[in-house]
Scaffold this motif. Sequence first.
Motif, mmCIF file in Angstrom:
data_model
loop_
_atom_site.group_PDB
_atom_site.id
_atom_site.type_symbol
_atom_site.label_atom_id
_atom_site.label_comp_id
_atom_site.label_asym_id
_atom_site.label_seq_id
_atom_site.Cartn_x
_atom_site.Cartn_y
_atom_site.Cartn_z
ATOM 1 N N ALA A 21 -21.203 40.682 76.531
ATOM 2 C CA ALA A 21 -20.644 40.918 75.395
ATOM 3 C C ALA A 21 -21.399 41.382 74.009
ATOM 4 O O ALA A 21 -21.299 41.307 73.695
ATOM 5 N N VAL A 22 -22.338 40.606 74.079
ATOM 6 C CA VAL A 22 -23.922 40.956 73.408
ATOM 7 C C VAL A 22 -23.921 42.655 73.173
ATOM 8 O O VAL A 22 -23.967 43.336 71.944
ATOM 9 N N TRP A 23 -24.408 43.085 74.358
ATOM 10 C CA TRP A 23 -25.100 43.817 74.167
ATOM 11 C C TRP A 23 -23.402 45.202 74.524
ATOM 12 O O TRP A 23 -24.075 46.875 73.645
ATOM 13 N N HIS A 24 -22.485 45.463 75.159
ATOM 14 C CA HIS A 24 -21.144 46.078 74.635
ATOM 15 C C HIS A 24 -20.804 45.858 73.842
ATOM 16 O O HIS A 24 -19.162 46.700 73.365
ATOM 17 N N ALA A 25 -20.596 45.440 72.526
ATOM 18 C CA ALA A 25 -20.044 44.936 71.286
ATOM 19 C C ALA A 25 -19.741 46.086 70.412
ATOM 20 O O ALA A 25 -20.552 46.716 70.414
ATOM 21 N N GLY A 26 -18.655 46.142 70.252
ATOM 22 C CA GLY A 26 -18.063 47.484 69.218
ATOM 23 C C GLY A 26 -18.101 49.091 70.335
ATOM 24 O O GLY A 26 -17.249 50.132 69.973
ATOM 25 N N GLY A 32 -9.368 52.671 74.727
ATOM 26 C CA GLY A 32 -9.171 51.952 73.620
ATOM 27 C C GLY A 32 -9.928 50.605 73.711
ATOM 28 O O GLY A 32 -9.989 49.792 72.540
ATOM 29 N N ASP A 33 -9.210 50.335 74.644
ATOM 30 C CA ASP A 33 -10.154 49.141 75.570
ATOM 31 C C ASP A 33 -11.150 48.724 74.984
ATOM 32 O O ASP A 33 -11.957 49.575 75.174
ATOM 33 N N PRO A 34 -11.526 47.411 74.925
ATOM 34 C CA PRO A 34 -13.537 47.347 74.987
ATOM 35 C C PRO A 34 -14.030 47.606 75.888
ATOM 36 O O PRO A 34 -13.500 46.611 77.243
ATOM 37 N N VAL A 35 -15.270 47.896 76.241
ATOM 38 C CA VAL A 35 -16.154 47.964 77.579
ATOM 39 C C VAL A 35 -15.779 47.550 78.483
ATOM 40 O O VAL A 35 -15.985 47.316 79.752
ATOM 41 N N HIS A 62 -23.481 45.705 85.247
ATOM 42 C CA HIS A 62 -23.656 47.378 85.772
ATOM 43 C C HIS A 62 -23.687 47.667 84.818
ATOM 44 O O HIS A 62 -23.997 49.159 85.039
ATOM 45 N N ASP A 63 -23.298 48.302 83.686
ATOM 46 C CA ASP A 63 -23.164 48.926 82.473
ATOM 47 C C ASP A 63 -23.960 48.995 81.717
ATOM 48 O O ASP A 63 -24.269 50.219 80.188
ATOM 49 N N VAL A 64 -24.570 47.686 81.956
ATOM 50 C CA VAL A 64 -25.604 47.424 80.185
ATOM 51 C C VAL A 64 -26.896 48.374 80.106
ATOM 52 O O VAL A 64 -27.518 48.669 79.326
ATOM 53 N N ASP A 66 -26.364 51.414 79.326
ATOM 54 C CA ASP A 66 -25.546 52.071 78.745
ATOM 55 C C ASP A 66 -25.409 51.660 77.359
ATOM 56 O O ASP A 66 -25.064 52.196 76.275
ATOM 57 N N THR A 67 -26.697 50.487 77.087
ATOM 58 C CA THR A 67 -26.724 49.665 75.353
ATOM 59 C C THR A 67 -28.036 49.493 75.319
ATOM 60 O O THR A 67 -29.052 49.840 76.018
ATOM 61 N N PRO A 68 -28.207 49.029 73.747
ATOM 62 C CA PRO A 68 -29.213 49.364 73.656
ATOM 63 C C PRO A 68 -30.155 47.925 74.310
ATOM 64 O O PRO A 68 -31.030 47.923 73.696
ATOM 65 N N CYS A 69 -29.774 47.557 75.362
ATOM 66 C CA CYS A 69 -30.133 46.410 76.473
ATOM 67 C C CYS A 69 -31.998 47.585 76.060
ATOM 68 O O CYS A 69 -31.573 47.931 77.074
#
Length: 213
Positions: A21-26, A32-35, A62-64, A66-69
Amino acid sequence: MRTHHPDADVSLIQHAHDEAAVWHAGQTRRSGDPVLTHCLAVAAIVTDIGMPPSVICAAVLHDVDDTPCPPGRVAEHFGQEIADLISAVRTAELAAIPLTALDFGVARSPAFKPTREEAVLAIRLADPLHNLRTIAFVAPTRRYLVARETLDVIAPLARAAGLTDVSREPHDLSSAALQPTPTASAVTTRMLAMLILLLPTPTRARWRAGMAC
């Protein structure tokens, strides 16, 4: 998860949810749904297959990548095994997974401990399955490629692994996506033809003449 693993500690999965939830925020999907909703849907499918908490945790995350993690964070917080599983999910070639190594027939047993190949396959099957459920929001070219790969590789692999229920839905969704659909104008023309039948005879003839132009 309690159905297949009644004594499992769910705190790891809750931690994975909070981390995702933290890393996929926004981040949002084309629908249009949240990732995050996609991550949780994939985890839910993996849970239904009967995978243990560690695999469910990997599905949530599994998609983290693709975030700034930061690199190494997943291993630090969830262990190297889960980090390696996520990496394998992203890089493994499905065609390279030997079907002889798969036996999902026992996956619903509380004592089931999947091999690396089984865990990777479970997540790799769940990911496109949920993508297919929202394929209407994907560009036509991409939609065709996803549906074609699912029919040619993913659905047959799921059947071969004994996941008949899991394979049926992607097969049906892919087949539907590959079928040509009537255009809006064709639908409108049929509707007009039916409505014209309700008009008085003189008016009906005039409208038919106009449609023929």
